[in-house]
Design a protein around this motif. Sequence first.
Motif, PDB file in Angstrom:
ATOM      1  N   PRO A  41      91.555  -9.545  48.338  1.00 29.65           N
ATOM      2  CA  PRO A  41      92.478 -10.163  47.384  1.00 29.65           C
ATOM      3  C   PRO A  41      92.277 -11.668  47.297  1.00 29.65           C
ATOM      4  O   PRO A  41      92.202 -12.349  48.328  1.00 29.65           O
ATOM      5  N   GLY A  42      92.147 -12.158  46.079  1.00 26.01           N
ATOM      6  CA  GLY A  42      92.004 -13.582  45.864  1.00 26.01           C
ATOM      7  C   GLY A  42      90.625 -14.137  46.152  1.00 26.01           C
ATOM      8  O   GLY A  42      90.419 -15.356  46.081  1.00 26.01           O
ATOM      9  N   LYS A  43      89.687 -13.255  46.474  1.00 26.34           N
ATOM     10  CA  LYS A  43      88.329 -13.707  46.783  1.00 26.34           C
ATOM     11  C   LYS A  43      87.323 -13.071  45.837  1.00 26.34           C
ATOM     12  O   LYS A  43      87.598 -12.052  45.206  1.00 26.34           O
ATOM     13  N   GLU A  44      86.153 -13.678  45.780  1.00 27.07           N
ATOM     14  CA  GLU A  44      85.099 -13.133  44.945  1.00 27.07           C
ATOM     15  C   GLU A  44      84.435 -11.927  45.627  1.00 27.07           C
ATOM     16  O   GLU A  44      84.455 -11.809  46.850  1.00 27.07           O
ATOM     17  N   ARG A  45      83.852 -11.076  44.810  1.00 27.13           N
ATOM     18  CA  ARG A  45      83.094  -9.952  45.343  1.00 27.13           C
ATOM     19  C   ARG A  45      81.871 -10.482  46.077  1.00 27.13           C
ATOM     20  O   ARG A  45      81.197 -11.392  45.594  1.00 27.13           O
ATOM     21  N   GLU A  46      81.584  -9.912  47.240  1.00 23.34           N
ATOM     22  CA  GLU A  46      80.448 -10.373  48.032  1.00 23.34           C
ATOM     23  C   GLU A  46      79.592  -9.201  48.503  1.00 23.34           C
ATOM     24  O   GLU A  46      80.099  -8.103  48.769  1.00 23.34           O
ATOM     25  N   GLY A  47      78.303  -9.461  48.595  1.00 21.97           N
ATOM     26  CA  GLY A  47      77.378  -8.439  49.064  1.00 21.97           C
ATOM     27  C   GLY A  47      77.506  -8.231  50.561  1.00 21.97           C
ATOM     28  O   GLY A  47      77.611  -9.194  51.317  1.00 21.97           O
ATOM     29  N   VAL A  48      77.508  -6.981  50.964  1.00 20.57           N
ATOM     30  CA  VAL A  48      77.642  -6.617  52.373  1.00 20.57           C
ATOM     31  C   VAL A  48      76.321  -6.112  52.943  1.00 20.57           C
ATOM     32  O   VAL A  48      75.888  -6.552  54.009  1.00 20.57           O
ATOM     33  N   SER A  49      75.693  -5.190  52.223  1.00 19.12           N
ATOM     34  CA  SER A  49      74.479  -4.569  52.744  1.00 19.12           C
ATOM     35  C   SER A  49      73.720  -3.921  51.594  1.00 19.12           C
ATOM     36  O   SER A  49      74.268  -3.675  50.510  1.00 19.12           O
ATOM     37  N   TYR A  50      72.437  -3.630  51.858  1.00 22.69           N
ATOM     38  CA  TYR A  50      71.573  -3.056  50.826  1.00 22.69           C
ATOM     39  C   TYR A  50      70.497  -2.227  51.495  1.00 22.69           C
ATOM     40  O   TYR A  50      70.006  -2.573  52.577  1.00 22.69           O
ATOM     41  N   ILE A  51      70.145  -1.115  50.798  1.00 23.29           N
ATOM     42  CA  ILE A  51      69.018  -0.305  51.252  1.00 23.29           C
ATOM     43  C   ILE A  51      68.114  -0.037  50.063  1.00 23.29           C
ATOM     44  O   ILE A  51      68.581   0.349  48.990  1.00 23.29           O
ATOM     45  N   SER A  52      66.827  -0.246  50.258  1.00 28.34           N
ATOM     46  CA  SER A  52      65.897  -0.115  49.146  1.00 28.34           C
ATOM     47  C   SER A  52      65.539   1.344  48.890  1.00 28.34           C
ATOM     48  O   SER A  52      65.698   2.207  49.755  1.00 28.34           O
ATOM     49  N   SER A  53      65.014   1.591  47.686  1.00 24.05           N
ATOM     50  CA  SER A  53      64.577   2.942  47.336  1.00 24.05           C
ATOM     51  C   SER A  53      63.151   3.195  47.786  1.00 24.05           C
ATOM     52  O   SER A  53      62.776   4.328  48.079  1.00 24.05           O
ATOM     53  N   SER A  54      62.346   2.147  47.860  1.00 18.39           N
ATOM     54  CA  SER A  54      60.913   2.321  48.094  1.00 18.39           C
ATOM     55  C   SER A  54      60.593   2.682  49.535  1.00 18.39           C
ATOM     56  O   SER A  54      59.950   3.706  49.799  1.00 18.39           O
TER      57      SER A  54
END
Length: 125
Positions: A41-54
Amino acid sequence: QLQLVESGGGLVQPGGSLRLSCAASGFSLDYYGIGWFRQAPGKEREGVSYISSSDGSTYYAEFVKGRFTISRDNAKNTVSLQMNSLKPEDTAVYYCAATPNNQPLWFNSYEYDYWGQGTQVTVSS
């Protein structure tokens, strides 16, 4: 209809664990990189984690390194986020998102074409 659906959110005490799942319908996740984002709440969306397809390479924001683990199960068309040692500051709505880009700026929400509706994670005693 192309859709992502998150599940697994809830209320947990500090130090506890949750496992979030992101299930796809209408398309295969095999060809998409999957990111997890969160918004408090009250904050911007932030990236947490990512997994690639390749090659299944994984990336984490500094504030979750060593605590969160992302994984994918292409046979089940799902991506999971295991969250351990949760802190009150991890409280947010968590979203999964899919990008067809091979080398996206994974933490940039504009890279993603499809988004889930979000699942609430609350860390509180």
